[in-house]
Design an enzyme around this catalytic site. Structure first.
Site, mmCIF file in Angstrom:
data_model
loop_
_atom_site.group_PDB
_atom_site.id
_atom_site.type_symbol
_atom_site.label_atom_id
_atom_site.label_comp_id
_atom_site.label_asym_id
_atom_site.label_seq_id
_atom_site.Cartn_x
_atom_site.Cartn_y
_atom_site.Cartn_z
ATOM 1 N N GLU A 64 0.694 -1.406 -0.335
ATOM 2 C CA GLU A 64 0.371 0.093 0.323
ATOM 3 C C GLU A 64 0.824 1.144 -0.272
ATOM 4 O OE1 GLU A 64 -3.050 -0.596 3.275
ATOM 5 O OE2 GLU A 64 -4.023 -2.193 1.877
ATOM 6 N N GLU A 98 -5.968 -8.090 -1.243
ATOM 7 C CA GLU A 98 -6.520 -8.046 0.458
ATOM 8 C C GLU A 98 -7.967 -7.393 -0.030
ATOM 9 O OE1 GLU A 98 -5.020 -5.506 3.315
ATOM 10 O OE2 GLU A 98 -2.523 -5.882 2.492
HETATM 11 C C1 BG6 Z 1 -4.115 -3.028 4.743
HETATM 12 C C2 BG6 Z 1 -3.191 -3.403 5.399
HETATM 13 O O1 BG6 Z 1 -4.991 -1.638 4.503
HETATM 14 O O2 BG6 Z 1 -5.641 -3.105 5.886
HETATM 15 C C3 BG6 Z 1 -3.528 -5.110 5.894
HETATM 16 O O3 BG6 Z 1 -2.551 -3.797 4.402
HETATM 17 C C4 BG6 Z 1 -4.749 -4.308 7.513
HETATM 18 O O4 BG6 Z 1 -2.388 -4.535 6.843
HETATM 19 C C5 BG6 Z 1 -6.362 -4.103 6.607
HETATM 20 O O5 BG6 Z 1 -4.634 -5.249 8.321
HETATM 21 C C6 BG6 Z 1 -7.670 -4.316 7.249
HETATM 22 O O6 BG6 Z 1 -6.845 -3.317 8.250
HETATM 23 P P1 BG6 Z 1 -7.344 -3.465 9.978
HETATM 24 O O7 BG6 Z 1 -6.740 -1.998 10.340
HETATM 25 O O8 BG6 Z 1 -8.856 -4.103 9.878
HETATM 26 O O9 BG6 Z 1 -6.337 -4.292 10.633
#
Ligand code: BG6
Length: 492
Positions: free
Chosen positions: A181, A390
């Protein structure tokens, strides 16, 4: 049972899951590893911020220090992923396991051996590793000594680290991402973890500082981001030399924005937002050059772009990525009206969209937005493979007396998003894979909690530091297994 005969995921589609080192490994000072930026951030909740501390405070709780102890349990965890049929496992290498101080002359053999073993396990269970070199962390020593990526020396040090990994794992890993990111550095919140950019005053501060209150210097932040682009381009060039079969991608936090109303003011504000946050980094990394619109942003914000040298521009054009990968959790709206309700989000929030439901953490749920986003990316960067690396549902899981977790909400979220990916493929999007975020419960980045869970596999570890780290299957485990076995045809 839903069977889709006429529309299918392509053969060889890469189904799997994704994690990051500092959110799962723990063992934060084991086998030669030293501190990284992620190790300096305490746990928080939805309502209490995570804190940055410039020294480790004995009695404070830092979730990355133990996380879910993947460092000692990876064999069993990877076996469970294998049981679900994963074709790919996205993970990150913890830079400080390989170069504990970041500027060491020789790599740490114990760290290298650890990932050798992780990749061997992947192979044993039929998975391709997809490796992020820096997932929201850089060695702490580089922060205090060089001001992170603000220094050009850090470019060299990153390339040394990347090249060491490419050489060592050239027969075990084909897919690489340079920075997780990378685009979040376009906003103030992105200065700490990935860039390691902390102002001296904050470093000298002895009390914990809420992350949102760390000082921001936009000029330095864009200089540091530029150095990351150059480091990434150099790494791509090295990767292609070491193994021409390597595929290296950019990784963008994609938050598609919609104008809140058809008011042209909202529409224009939305375009600006989109260009800065979503398009800029992808344009540099895929097209190999700075887009013209960013110079007007620099002008408006008094950022002097003279750090972009001719030599750098040449390097950017030579180190273009081979694939576009991104995270997708939600969409948000842009409104120029300050009275419009705002909601949170992944890294950054936006105006409330009245047509969408919110998750328990206040994130819009927008499966159709994924189809829209995929089409936008394919239109912008034709002929480059795309991967969703993701996507997932962070929610509250209840463990029944018999140990079961009936996470139908997670299945619903994933089913709806996968269905929209299939439609996007029908639209002509060259989508090659999908890695669900957090296939096993891990520490949340935003809040540092274990309470917010994404996994198909439940981990008995809690924010009060209790739990025995045992793993158990949630309902979604069998569901995802079936999805993969049917190559996305059976989503029931
Ligand atoms: C993404 C990141 O932005 O979001 C991850 O790359 C992160 O590392 C994921 O865990 C989800 O966000 P959160 O705050 O729910 O962990």
């Amino acid at each position: 049972m839903e069977k889709v005969e006429d529309s299918q995921f392509p053969e060889g589609f890469l189904w799997g899951g994704a994690v990051a080192a500092n959110q799962c490994e723990g063992a934060y000072l084991t086998d030669g590893k030293k501190l990284s930026t992620a190790d300096m951030v305490t746990g928080g909740t939805k309502d209490t911020p995570r804190m940055f501390t410039s020294k480790i405070i004995e009695e404070a709780y830092y979730p990355s220090h133990e996380a879910i102890d993947f460092y000692h349990r990876y064999k069993k965890d990877i076996a469970l992923f294998g049981e679900m049929g994963f074709k790919v496992f996205r993970l990150s290498i913890n830079w400080t396991r390989i170069f504990p101080n970041g500027d060491d002359l020789e790599p740490n053999e114990k760290g290298l051996a650890f990932y050798d073993s992780v990749f061997d396990e992947c192979k044993k269970h039929g998975m391709e590793p997809l490796v992020t070199l820096s997932h929201y962390e850089i060695p702490w020593n580089l922060v205090t000594k060089y001001k992170g990526f603000h220094s050009r020396e850090t470019i060299e040090l990153f390339v040394r680290y990347a090249t060491t990994c490419f050489e060592r794992y050239k027969d075990k890993v084909n897919y690489w991402l340079t920075f997780n990111e990378i685009n979040v550095a376009t906003i103030a919140e992105g200065a700490l973890n990935g860039l390691g950019l902390i102002q001296q005053e904050d470093l000298e501060h002895t009390d914990p500082i809420p992350l949102s209150q760390l000082q921001d210097n936009p000029q330095e932040r864009f200089e540091a981001l530029h150095n990351q682009f150059v480091a990434s381009a150099l790494a791509v060039k090295e990767a292609h030399k070491i193994n021409p079969k390597f595929r290296v991608g950019c990784m963008i936090n994609r938050i598609t924005w919609y104008p809140h109303t058809p008011n042209p003011k909202d529409v224009l504000a939305c375009q600006k937002h989109d260009r800065l946050f979503n398009q800029f980094a992808g344009d540099v990394m895929v097209r190999g050059e700075y887009p013209s619109y960013i110079y007007s942003y620099f002008k408006e914000n008094n950022i002097d772009p003279s750090f972009i040298t001719e030599k750098d521009q040449q390097l950017l054009s030579e180190g273009k990525v081979d694939m576009y990968t991104f995270s997708y959790y939600l969409t948000n709206c842009v409104s120029v009206d300050p009275a419009v309700e705002r909601v949170g989000g992944n890294i950054t929030g936006g105006a409330r969209n009245p047509y969408l439901k919110l998750s328990e953490w206040g994130w819009h749920i927008d499966p159709e937005g994924l189809r829209y986003t995929l089409n936008m990316i394919a239109d912008r960067y034709p002929n480059i493979p795309i991967m969703v690396v993701e996507n997932g549902y962070g929610g509250i899981d209840h463990v029944e007396e018999d140990g079961a977790v009936h996470d139908s909400y997670r299945i619903d979220y994933l089913r709806d998003h996968i269905r929209e990916m299939r439609k996007a493929i029908d639209d002509g999007v060259p989508l090659i894979g999908y890695t669900e975020w957090g296939p096993i419960d891990i520490v949340s980045v935003g809040t540092g909690e274990m309470y917010k869970r994404y996994g198909f596999i439940y981990v008995d570890r809690h924010d009060n530091r209790l739990g025995n780290y045992s793993r158990s299957k949630k309902d979604s485990f069998e569901w995802y297994k079936k999805v993969i076995a049917s190559n996305g045809a059976d989503l029931d």
